[in-house]
Design a protein around this motif. Structure first.
Motif, PDB file in Angstrom:
ATOM      1  N   THR A  24      11.852  22.446 -17.917  1.00 14.49           N
ATOM      2  CA  THR A  24      11.641  23.479 -16.904  1.00 14.49           C
ATOM      3  C   THR A  24      10.702  24.554 -17.427  1.00 14.49           C
ATOM      4  O   THR A  24      10.400  24.619 -18.637  1.00 14.49           O
ATOM      5  CB  THR A  24      12.977  24.141 -16.513  1.00 14.49           C
ATOM      6  N   GLU A  25      10.296  25.413 -16.544  1.00 14.99           N
ATOM      7  CA  GLU A  25       9.503  26.588 -16.908  1.00 14.99           C
ATOM      8  C   GLU A  25      10.248  27.420 -17.948  1.00 14.99           C
ATOM      9  O   GLU A  25       9.656  27.961 -18.881  1.00 14.99           O
ATOM     10  CB  GLU A  25       9.249  27.407 -15.639  1.00 14.99           C
ATOM     11  N   SER A  26      11.563  27.496 -17.798  1.00 14.09           N
ATOM     12  CA  SER A  26      12.380  28.272 -18.742  1.00 14.09           C
ATOM     13  C   SER A  26      12.283  27.731 -20.156  1.00 14.09           C
ATOM     14  O   SER A  26      12.317  28.507 -21.116  1.00 14.09           O
ATOM     15  CB  SER A  26      13.840  28.287 -18.294  1.00 14.09           C
ATOM     16  N   HIS A  27      12.176  26.429 -20.317  1.00 13.78           N
ATOM     17  CA  HIS A  27      12.023  25.863 -21.663  1.00 13.78           C
ATOM     18  C   HIS A  27      10.748  26.390 -22.326  1.00 13.78           C
ATOM     19  O   HIS A  27      10.753  26.747 -23.502  1.00 13.78           O
ATOM     20  CB  HIS A  27      11.969  24.329 -21.606  1.00 13.78           C
ATOM     21  N   ILE A  28       9.653  26.423 -21.571  1.00 11.21           N
ATOM     22  CA  ILE A  28       8.376  26.876 -22.132  1.00 11.21           C
ATOM     23  C   ILE A  28       8.440  28.355 -22.498  1.00 11.21           C
ATOM     24  O   ILE A  28       8.044  28.757 -23.600  1.00 11.21           O
ATOM     25  CB  ILE A  28       7.221  26.587 -21.157  1.00 11.21           C
ATOM     26  N   VAL A  29       8.986  29.172 -21.604  1.00  7.58           N
ATOM     27  CA  VAL A  29       9.086  30.614 -21.854  1.00  7.58           C
ATOM     28  C   VAL A  29      10.038  30.887 -23.021  1.00  7.58           C
ATOM     29  O   VAL A  29       9.735  31.690 -23.911  1.00  7.58           O
ATOM     30  CB  VAL A  29       9.552  31.347 -20.573  1.00  7.58           C
ATOM     31  N   HIS A  42       0.635  27.889 -24.327  1.00  2.00           N
ATOM     32  CA  HIS A  42       2.024  27.949 -23.879  1.00  2.00           C
ATOM     33  C   HIS A  42       2.287  29.058 -22.870  1.00  2.00           C
ATOM     34  O   HIS A  42       3.264  28.991 -22.128  1.00  2.00           O
ATOM     35  CB  HIS A  42       2.959  28.157 -25.072  1.00  2.00           C
ATOM     36  N   ASP A  45      -1.665  30.779 -18.015  1.00  2.00           N
ATOM     37  CA  ASP A  45      -2.090  29.809 -17.003  1.00  2.00           C
ATOM     38  C   ASP A  45      -3.607  29.740 -16.864  1.00  2.00           C
ATOM     39  O   ASP A  45      -4.174  28.643 -16.785  1.00  2.00           O
ATOM     40  CB  ASP A  45      -1.485  30.161 -15.638  1.00  2.00           C
ATOM     41  N   ARG A  55      -2.849  22.836 -17.805  1.00  2.00           N
ATOM     42  CA  ARG A  55      -1.736  23.752 -17.538  1.00  2.00           C
ATOM     43  C   ARG A  55      -0.928  23.948 -18.802  1.00  2.00           C
ATOM     44  O   ARG A  55      -1.149  23.269 -19.802  1.00  2.00           O
ATOM     45  CB  ARG A  55      -0.868  23.281 -16.384  1.00  2.00           C
ATOM     46  N   ARG A  56       0.024  24.889 -18.762  1.00  2.00           N
ATOM     47  CA  ARG A  56       0.781  25.231 -19.969  1.00  2.00           C
ATOM     48  C   ARG A  56       1.636  24.056 -20.440  1.00  2.00           C
ATOM     49  O   ARG A  56       2.165  23.299 -19.634  1.00  2.00           O
ATOM     50  CB  ARG A  56       1.644  26.464 -19.717  1.00  2.00           C
ATOM     51  N   TYR A  94       4.887  18.912 -19.975  1.00  2.00           N
ATOM     52  CA  TYR A  94       4.744  19.980 -18.987  1.00  2.00           C
ATOM     53  C   TYR A  94       6.082  20.264 -18.312  1.00  2.00           C
ATOM     54  O   TYR A  94       6.963  19.395 -18.268  1.00  2.00           O
ATOM     55  CB  TYR A  94       3.759  19.559 -17.892  1.00  2.00           C
ATOM     56  N   ALA A  95       6.219  21.451 -17.727  1.00  2.00           N
ATOM     57  CA  ALA A  95       7.369  21.742 -16.880  1.00  2.00           C
ATOM     58  C   ALA A  95       7.375  20.697 -15.760  1.00  2.00           C
ATOM     59  O   ALA A  95       6.332  20.385 -15.183  1.00  2.00           O
ATOM     60  CB  ALA A  95       7.272  23.150 -16.306  1.00  2.00           C
TER      61      ALA A  95
END
Length: 106
Positions: A24-29, A42, A45, A55-56, A94-95
């Motif tokens: 998820t996006e949360s994993h990357i953040v 990371h 964008d 993309r990130r 990727y997310a």
């Protein structure tokens, strides 16, 4: 994830187990904050749109940790220790991607 606990005497050669996890996006953040790695690949964008990834991407160490987590869960609460692993990153994560792991005791 269902916790499956196996003790040393219950493990045989070719014992296999697997898992799936969608990034998820949360994993990357979380990865950026956890590792202190704010590389634009990371976190930015706009930068990533001009990169080869588009993309990130998820941090490599976090990708590795998510892929190895099923080992810890499979042997949860036992004296079996996870001493080492080696990994190669063959594609960006990727997310929205789902990481599928398949482990075999050899």
């Amino acid at each position: 994830m269902k916790i499956i606990t196996r003790k040393f005497g219950e493990i045989e050669i070719d014992t296999a187990f697997e898992s799936q996890m969608t990034v998820t996006e949360s994993h990357i953040v979380t990865g950026a904050g956890l590792f202190g790695d704010f590389n634009p690949l990371h976190v930015d964008d706009l930068y990533c749109k001009g990169s080869r990834f588009g993309r990130r991407i998820l941090h490599g160490p976090l990708t590795s940790a998510l892929m190895s987590a099923p080992v810890g869960m499979y042997f949860a609460g036992t004296a079996i220790a996870y001493l080492e692993h080696n990994c190669q990153f063959k594609a960006p994560v990727y997310a929205g991607d789902t990481l599928n792991t398949h482990w075999v005791v050899s």
